[in-house]
Write an enzyme that holds these catalytic residues in place. Structure first.
Site, mmCIF file in Angstrom:
data_model
loop_
_atom_site.group_PDB
_atom_site.id
_atom_site.type_symbol
_atom_site.label_atom_id
_atom_site.label_comp_id
_atom_site.label_asym_id
_atom_site.label_seq_id
_atom_site.Cartn_x
_atom_site.Cartn_y
_atom_site.Cartn_z
ATOM 1 C CD GLU A 268 4.284 0.919 6.818
ATOM 2 O OE1 GLU A 268 5.027 1.222 7.761
ATOM 3 O OE2 GLU A 268 3.989 1.736 5.906
ATOM 4 C CG ASP B 232 -0.190 0.055 2.537
ATOM 5 O OD1 ASP B 232 0.824 -0.671 2.666
ATOM 6 O OD2 ASP B 232 -0.604 0.796 3.445
#
Lengths: 497, 497
Positions: free
Chosen positions: B184, B119
């Site tokens: 994250e 991400d």
């Protein structure tokens, strides 16, 4: 030898308002309610949002609609080109034309100029509207829609006023001019230059300027005699060349946000006292007379407290709303503002705040005071970052003489239509055009509102009540009659041989 | 009678890295550069912004791409459902699945687990990017694009590592597992529970955990042995029921923005000193040894000064970056943040700030210290508004032993690939998962970065250089060979009758 003698003959004209005429006009208005609401519906349906350039075709269409309406009543209509609007990306697009119109040119009559605007604030259903903002919706006698109260219904009420005379084939008691713009909600871009350019043409024979771009303070009708001005500031603190990761760089840079928060915190005390030296000293003293007047004004304190949490005496509240300056910090550009979290050190942040202006503050002085103060506060921080302070709006306050015959006429008209004495009120907000008219044309100005106190201007669920729209139209008719009775001095030039 | 004797036979396995094998693998990597860049381009093109729920389909797609890639190399891949994400409006949406993979199950070999994430932080061209953030653009050997360095290229470099062995039909010197997540950037929502749940399954045979979600400090390769933690706070000040017009209401309400600015200004002094009582006292003392080590680290002060304006000695700078706490104010939600001007009094504003954590700070204590302090400061303002302080992230700092054989292996691998001794560095940022891995699995962890010091993580114009991407892949290959040489102790159970 010819002798040229200039003889000034004060001719006192005092037209008598015919009570019968007024009654006829009032009945006409009552008979046209459905049609008036329908026209308002058509106008509200036009999304004439001047802040959104993608809506510019709608805005142009709105100006055309306005011109057509005035033309259909036989007015001498012009659409004045006021040039281009520069966009932030460097491109330019045409500003909406200003619509001017003239009804009657009788030099023995007074000439009033009605100012209004037909652009609106942005509105979207999802902002929290209960109804579609551009679909006028009648709920319990309230007509909900963006721009209904600000300022389409008041403009239409003035147009209906002229229409009523035309329909009844009656002569207007005064000459009536219109000046309708389409950029009010974004700062009346291009209007001041147009007023200056037409000072000695369109405005030459204007005696009085009437603005109905405001509202009452309660259910009691009101006349507005003052507005606050506004000085809007950008304080930009710039540090690193780009945004930084706060984990990687936090602790090794003096962050622009820390500096900005630090200097913004020196503008105003926790209790609301302005801390910028010189600002409070410039404010005109609050007289006992004013105190008394504020005390007697009709104001729904309960409703106010419920909404805004600060229970203060009415006089203090009105004084802080109308005749004291205030600092509002609106927000920060360049920092993280979305929901959720982001671990960023913004590289350049711009704090935005404004200071409302009251007599006898002067924007040029305020600009100097604020800039010097913020720079001195910033210097004490010994920051490696840089500060730039700019004043992007500097609008003066406006105050009228409530003893002026324009106001006396207003009081009379309100008594005739509503059978009450009006409240004399001020606006906490700014209507910069009033001050521009005053400074450029030197004409007398009145603000004659018909909007309700709870119309929700600029907010969700804006509305205009049928009552205010229709009775407001009657008030405008009555007002023209009262203005016609103001004594007019005519100067003759007689040449004696 | 049977006698059951448990005999522990320490079997010392020390696989010899075959220099010839390494050369072959390196040549293979050099021949695949175009293909590696193309894959990175495809991955960067996916706007896998985990902070924007409207981008969630892209994020799910990114996890699928990752799983497909690992499957295509013959890995045993699972997509682990980690449940739902609760949104502020009360709704829930599925979290992106965590991708796990396994290559090899030889019990005589070490097993490493590679952690990474796919991400990214938000990015828009208009934030100040020179190129389209989701269109990987090669300029002078730098590959610009959001997520290029953080963390898509490092994840791909690990995948290419496995691919190189497969392509050359060579056996992996260690068993390799992958754990790739998609949350994250917003706090690894759901990951800790997943790690706890799989502690005795997926993690059972894992010896070492490798994290490559960080960067070098200079052009010299580095090993990372510590990170700061992070406590992220929301301070919400709420006043009127809705946003108010600052002209109409300014001066009659105590504005939430004034209160928020006031309390934020008490967090940190102009010179960067944290003012919250108790915070500075908890910090572990700075030893002479550390001082000496910081002094010798390669760091480009000139470049730093040029970019960030604060000229301080290197040791102080590194100390403030790695081992002292700091407060960063990221921004304000609910206030006006667009360009231009708006005369609004925001009704509810949320200040967002974070405090980086270092040994021996404890997030639970920090939460208490900050909350109590802000409430005491707010109480002194006697404001009619209300304050709510919440800590939305509380991540501990992490510190490893640089004498551990994992680090020795890292030093060797770097010497082989780059012919230099690495710097031993810490991260100013937070990689909370390191601490979670340590606390939950009790495995040894190393951070082995390949990102450049100037990659612009979380910032505009993020990039990964071709050099770091390709040489980084070679480093990972060399590292697996070094890890294979760490002595492994195998326990036999012999039953003696």
């Amino acid at each position: 030898m010819r002798v040229l003698v200039l003889v000034l003959v004060p001719l006192l004209l005092a037209a008598q308002a015919d009570a019968l005429d007024l009654e006829k006009l009032t009945r006409h208005v009552d008979g046209r309610v459905a049609s008036y609401v329908q026209t308002l519906r058509e106008w509200v349906a036009v999304e004439s949002d001047s802040s959104d350039v993608s809506k510019r075709p709608e805005l142009h269409h709105m100006m055309n609609l306005t011109a057509d309406k005035l033309r259909s009543l036989g007015g001498k209509v012009e659409m004045v080109d006021i040039g281009l609007q520069e966009l932030p990306d460097g491109k330019s697009i045409p500003l909406p034309k200003v619509v001017t119109a003239q009804f009657g040119e009788d030099p023995s009559k007074h000439t009033v100029c009605i100012y209004g605007h037909v652009d609106v604030q942005p509105a979207k259903k999802e902002d929290g509207w209960a109804t579609e903002p551009y679909n006028l919706t009648d709920i319990n006698g309230n007509l909900y829609g963006r721009g209904a109260s600000d300022n389409k219904a008041p403009v239409l009420a003035w147009i209906h006023t002229v229409e009523a005379y035309k329909a009844l084939d009656m002569e207007l008691p005064v000459n009536v001019k219109f000046l309708i713009e389409g950029m009010e909600e974004t700062g009346s871009n291009g209007l001041e230059a147009m007023i200056i350019a037409q000072r000695d043409t369109f405005f030459l024979d204007v005696d009085y300027i009437i603005i109905s771009d405001c509202g009452w303070l309660s259910r009691r009708p009101a006349l507005t005699y003052g507005t606050r001005g506004n000085c809007y500031f950008f304080a930009e603190v710039e540090g690193p060349k780009q945004d930084l990761h706060s984990g990687v760089y936090g602790g090794t840079v003096i962050e622009p946000m820390t500096d900005l928060i630090g200097i913004l915190d020196t503008l105003i005390s926790p209790s609301g006292k302005i801390l910028i030296p010189g600002i409070r000293e410039a404010v005109a003293p609050f007289s006992d007379e004013e105190w008394k007047m504020y005390q007697d004004i009709e104001f729904d304190m309960e409703n106010y407290k419920e909404k805004h949490l600060n229970p203060v005496p009415q006089v203090d509240l009105l004084a802080h709303r109308w005749r004291y300056p205030t600092v509002s910090i609106h927000g920060i550009e360049g920092a993280f503002s979305a929901s959720g979290s982001k671990t960023v050190i913004p590289a350049k942040v711009t704090g935005k705040f404004s200071i409302r202006q009251v007599p006898n503050m002067d924007p040029a002085t305020v600009k100097k005071q604020v800039t010097e103060y913020l720079h001195s506060v910033f210097a004490k921080r010994k920051s490696p970052n840089s500060l730039k302070v700019t004043m992007i709006i500097g609008a003066k306050p406006w105050l009228a003489d409530t003893q002026h015959s324009l106001y006396e006429a207003g009081k009379e008209a309100i008594k005739k239509v509503f059978q009450v004495e009006p409240d004399l009120i001020r606006e906490g907000g700014t209507i910069p055009v009033a001050r521009t008219f005053q400074d450029v044309t030197e004409k007398s100005i009145i603000m004659l509102p018909i909007g309700g106190f709870d119309d929700g201007l600029h907010s969700q669920n804006e509305k205009m009540s049928r009552y205010n729209y229709i009775e407001g139209t009657k008030l405008f008719i009555a007002y023209l009659h009262e203005v016609a009775q103001i004594k007019k001095v005519i100067y003759f030039c007689v040449i004696v041989r």
